[in-house]
Design an enzyme around this catalytic site. Sequence first.
Site, PDB file in Angstrom:
ATOM      1  N   ALA A   1     -47.307   9.083 -26.981  1.00  0.00           N
ATOM      2  CA  ALA A   1     -46.754  10.440 -26.998  1.00  0.00           C
ATOM      3  C   ALA A   1     -47.768  11.355 -27.671  1.00  0.00           C
ATOM      4  O   ALA A   1     -48.617  10.893 -28.437  1.00  0.00           O
ATOM      5  CB  ALA A   1     -45.450  10.436 -27.785  1.00  0.00           C
TER       6      ALA A   1
ATOM      7  N   GLU B   1     -45.236   2.088 -23.041  1.00  0.00           N
ATOM      8  CA  GLU B   1     -43.862   2.179 -22.521  1.00  0.00           C
ATOM      9  C   GLU B   1     -43.851   2.632 -21.059  1.00  0.00           C
ATOM     10  O   GLU B   1     -43.052   2.155 -20.257  1.00  0.00           O
ATOM     11  CB  GLU B   1     -43.028   3.124 -23.404  1.00  0.00           C
ATOM     12  CG  GLU B   1     -42.776   2.527 -24.789  1.00  0.00           C
ATOM     13  CD  GLU B   1     -42.025   3.460 -25.711  1.00  0.00           C
ATOM     14  OE1 GLU B   1     -42.524   4.580 -25.948  1.00  0.00           O
ATOM     15  OE2 GLU B   1     -40.946   3.084 -26.193  1.00  0.00           O
TER      16      GLU B   1
HETATM   17  N1  3HC Z   1     -51.551  12.422 -29.565  1.00  0.00           N
HETATM   18  C1  3HC Z   1     -52.345  13.465 -29.762  1.00  0.00           C
HETATM   19  N2  3HC Z   1     -53.637  13.362 -30.135  1.00  0.00           N
HETATM   20  C2  3HC Z   1     -54.125  12.127 -30.294  1.00  0.00           C
HETATM   21  C3  3HC Z   1     -53.345  10.970 -30.092  1.00  0.00           C
HETATM   22  C4  3HC Z   1     -51.984  11.141 -29.709  1.00  0.00           C
HETATM   23  N3  3HC Z   1     -51.179  10.113 -29.489  1.00  0.00           N
HETATM   24  N4  3HC Z   1     -54.109   9.893 -30.336  1.00  0.00           N
HETATM   25  C5  3HC Z   1     -55.329  10.366 -30.674  1.00  0.00           C
HETATM   26  N5  3HC Z   1     -55.335  11.710 -30.651  1.00  0.00           N
HETATM   27  C6  3HC Z   1     -56.453  12.606 -30.920  1.00  0.00           C
HETATM   28  C7  3HC Z   1     -57.018  12.404 -32.317  1.00  0.00           C
HETATM   29  O1  3HC Z   1     -56.291  13.152 -33.263  1.00  0.00           O
HETATM   30  C8  3HC Z   1     -58.444  12.862 -32.167  1.00  0.00           C
HETATM   31  O2  3HC Z   1     -58.422  14.263 -32.208  1.00  0.00           O
HETATM   32  P1  3HC Z   1     -59.670  15.087 -32.752  1.00  0.00           P
HETATM   33  O3  3HC Z   1     -60.781  14.795 -31.815  1.00  0.00           O
HETATM   34  O4  3HC Z   1     -59.203  16.489 -32.743  1.00  0.00           O
HETATM   35  O5  3HC Z   1     -59.945  14.570 -34.129  1.00  0.00           O
HETATM   36  C9  3HC Z   1     -58.782  12.444 -30.744  1.00  0.00           C
HETATM   37  O6  3HC Z   1     -57.532  12.243 -30.079  1.00  0.00           O
HETATM   38  C10 3HC Z   1     -59.570  11.162 -30.655  1.00  0.00           C
HETATM   39  O7  3HC Z   1     -58.901  10.171 -31.401  1.00  0.00           O
HETATM   40  P2  3HC Z   1     -59.701   9.101 -32.270  1.00  0.00           P
HETATM   41  O8  3HC Z   1     -60.737   9.787 -33.081  1.00  0.00           O
HETATM   42  O9  3HC Z   1     -58.701   8.278 -32.977  1.00  0.00           O
HETATM   43  O10 3HC Z   1     -60.441   8.282 -31.127  1.00  0.00           O
HETATM   44  P3  3HC Z   1     -60.736   6.734 -31.057  1.00  0.00           P
HETATM   45  O11 3HC Z   1     -61.460   6.529 -29.792  1.00  0.00           O
HETATM   46  O12 3HC Z   1     -61.339   6.255 -32.334  1.00  0.00           O
HETATM   47  O13 3HC Z   1     -59.305   6.017 -30.951  1.00  0.00           O
HETATM   48  C11 3HC Z   1     -57.082   5.683 -30.121  1.00  0.00           C
HETATM   49  C12 3HC Z   1     -58.490   6.252 -29.850  1.00  0.00           C
HETATM   50  C13 3HC Z   1     -57.152   4.173 -30.269  1.00  0.00           C
HETATM   51  C14 3HC Z   1     -56.215   6.047 -28.966  1.00  0.00           C
HETATM   52  C15 3HC Z   1     -56.535   6.283 -31.446  1.00  0.00           C
HETATM   53  O14 3HC Z   1     -56.676   7.689 -31.366  1.00  0.00           O
HETATM   54  C16 3HC Z   1     -55.097   5.990 -31.721  1.00  0.00           C
HETATM   55  O15 3HC Z   1     -54.790   4.939 -32.238  1.00  0.00           O
HETATM   56  N6  3HC Z   1     -54.208   6.976 -31.430  1.00  0.00           N
HETATM   57  C17 3HC Z   1     -52.822   6.899 -31.810  1.00  0.00           C
HETATM   58  C18 3HC Z   1     -52.040   6.038 -30.888  1.00  0.00           C
HETATM   59  C19 3HC Z   1     -50.576   6.044 -31.279  1.00  0.00           C
HETATM   60  O16 3HC Z   1     -50.215   5.960 -32.425  1.00  0.00           O
HETATM   61  N7  3HC Z   1     -49.728   6.135 -30.274  1.00  0.00           N
HETATM   62  C20 3HC Z   1     -48.313   6.176 -30.469  1.00  0.00           C
HETATM   63  C21 3HC Z   1     -47.851   7.580 -30.534  1.00  0.00           C
HETATM   64  S1  3HC Z   1     -46.149   7.701 -30.943  1.00  0.00           S
HETATM   65  C22 3HC Z   1     -45.350   7.372 -29.480  1.00  0.00           C
HETATM   66  O17 3HC Z   1     -45.971   7.113 -28.482  1.00  0.00           O
HETATM   67  C23 3HC Z   1     -43.867   7.457 -29.536  1.00  0.00           C
HETATM   68  C24 3HC Z   1     -43.211   6.912 -28.313  1.00  0.00           C
HETATM   69  O18 3HC Z   1     -42.759   5.628 -28.541  1.00  0.00           O
HETATM   70  C25 3HC Z   1     -42.050   7.758 -27.906  1.00  0.00           C
END
Ligand code: 3HC
Length: 697
Positions: free
Chosen positions: A67, A109
């Site tokens: 998300a 998901e």
């Molecule tokens: N939403 C919005 N922005 C996101 C994001 C997300 N889910 N995931 C990453 N970003 C953004 C980061 O903030 C970063 O922004 P910036 O360039 O402005 O600093 C940019 O994307 C790049 O992210 P990373 O620097 O972390 O890039 P990496 O390549 O090192 O890692 C990744 C990529 C593995 C995808 C890592 O970003 C990550 O782990 N993201 C979070 C994933 C996550 O937690 N997903 C679950 C979200 S909650 C959800 O889905 C709820 C659902 O169940 C309803």
Amino acid sequence: MTELLTQAVSLVALGDIMVATADNPPVNALSHSVRAGLSDAISAFEKNDAARAMILVCAGRTFFAGADIREFAKPMREPLLGEVIARLDGCTKPVIAAIHGTALGGGLEVALACSYRVAVASARFGLPEVKLGILPGAGGSLRLPRLIGVEAALAMISEGRQIDAAEAARNGLIDAIVGSDLADGALGFARRIIDAGGDIRRASELPIPSFHSALFETARASMRKRFRGYVAPQKAVDLVETAVTMPFADAGEREYATCKELLGSPQSKALRHLFAAEREALKIEGVPADASLRDIRKVAVVGPGTMGRGIAACLLDAGLSVVLIGLSDESLGKARSGIARIYESALKRGSLSAEEIERRLSRLTLTQSYDGLADVDLAVEAVTEQRDVKAEVFGKLDAALRDDAIIVTNTSFLDIEELASASRRPSNVAGMHFFNPAHVMKLVENVRASRSAPDVLATITALARRLGKTPVMVGRSEGFVANRMLSKRTREAQFLLEEGATPAQIDRVLSGFGFPIGPFALADLAGMDIMAAARAARLPRMSDREKSCNIVDRLVAAGRLGQKTGAGYYRYDEKRTASPDPEADTILDTHRRDRGIVPREISDDEILERCLYAMVNEAAKILEEGAAARPGDIDVIWTSGFGFPSYLGGPMFHADRIGIQTIKAALDRYSALVGREYFQPAPLIERLAAEGKGFYG
Ligand code: 3HC
């Protein structure tokens, strides 16, 4: 012809196979335009009688990473993710998720609601919501156990554990691993499904695999221990239990409600703040985001002591070649066995094979000579904390290295500016302050000197990340950020002790707050000789009261060096279990008598406030001096380095939650009680309190 459905999703028909492509840089988060586009793609696919299968794929570096976290603070716009997923699940023809990069959270998901999943070999899968203090909210807890088994799903959901494609193929999460050309592999897979009759398979209709009746109770006990203080891991166990015991639709409602409730919780806000702060910390003033990086393949580490060995081990782990330079055969021999011990424990744990260890050690050279360093790209100076010794090493490195090679110092309190100026390559000098044990501790304080070149700063940031560390750039400041703040907490813990508190009381209060271990138990673990040496180094800059508060020296004089001698602040049995020790009490009583202090009852609140607010006050000074660029950097430093509970967001975030005016009032109170020189509010705190603001505005 490719049709653009929304800004982020396009659709094309390739014969009887439709391909929906999402393109929402940087990580294909499931923002509103993606959800709307997916919904439109499903409608178009269902309406098109000629289409017999649809592939769902992402452009750019990854499949949906979840998300859109940036939308969490705003009202959600329809279609909600759950609606899109319900529509995917209801599709009457097969949809195939084609996965590369990381399919995470809501992204996984989405994939789980497709009929089939194929992935490239490098893909990874996870439900990391728990790390943001929330839980899957769009069917993840319902579909994953049905596909891969209850126990495996529970581990992924409650710990945020990620798995690779090989494991996903083994446990049934994906149906095939395809070659590196994902589009080609997915089209071939879709063709086979169509040719075999175009069956649809819904994870929602699979039976629940059997599981051990004690599974959830055992998991709860384990979560309580491993994630003390965190709410989401506990709730994850309840959620998965619900998912496998309640009817699908009811469990789905429960899942959504739980996710929504957690989204508004203070813990989730704090963890999301840290997620953003960690990424923000990588943005360094004066260093363009696209700064060119220097190629680092071979590193020299000077100083084969504990720090040097740990640093060498993590460089080897990251695939680099290492030359470890020491003064004698004896010190190098000790270093070799020290590094071997690090790997022996990895072998015992099963995290590394003997062959892999052999490979890593084959990249290590131990030497007493500075000759032949022409192919070294970066040198880490990790010798004893003495200015003249470090200056001598810098001189030797200057002479031996190529002009463009970088020199970093691991000093924890010497002036980096002085070291850099003495070098003939000041623009190629910076600091990388690792923490002991360096191969374990995540935090690295990278230190910029005034003339450090931007590409040097970018390179050491990238290097620290390559080592799996959390780097934060800090500026010139004695003790930098982490240790400088810690020294204030240590001071207060010592003062509280001589004023009448006990080690057990202070440890109980601070570990009750959320630190993994109290300061006195930690000192006993580190060794009182180490604590005494650190104290001796700071002695010239200590106040008279700090100098006289020499309980550490008294313990050393009594041979109480901590766990290693069976006694320190506490007494230890053969299993190293601590208990209060009357002999330590006697030493404390004598100290108080000698100092003319009459012990008083000290409340837990006073202990917590003095230890915490002394740190926050110092942090405010650090911010004003510019030694830390942002409050978020300090939060990252303390949560990744010194065990500040992440669910409180770090000391600065937590201070804002308490309220700066409350903190200022407490600082004034303790100024009167303990002394103005210790608790006078920093000008930044005065200003923020007057303006009714916090560190974060
Ligand atoms: N939403 C919005 N922005 C996101 C994001 C997300 N889910 N995931 C990453 N970003 C953004 C980061 O903030 C970063 O922004 P910036 O360039 O402005 O600093 C940019 O994307 C790049 O992210 P990373 O620097 O972390 O890039 P990496 O390549 O090192 O890692 C990744 C990529 C593995 C995808 C890592 O970003 C990550 O782990 N993201 C979070 C994933 C996550 O937690 N997903 C679950 C979200 S909650 C959800 O889905 C709820 C659902 O169940 C309803």
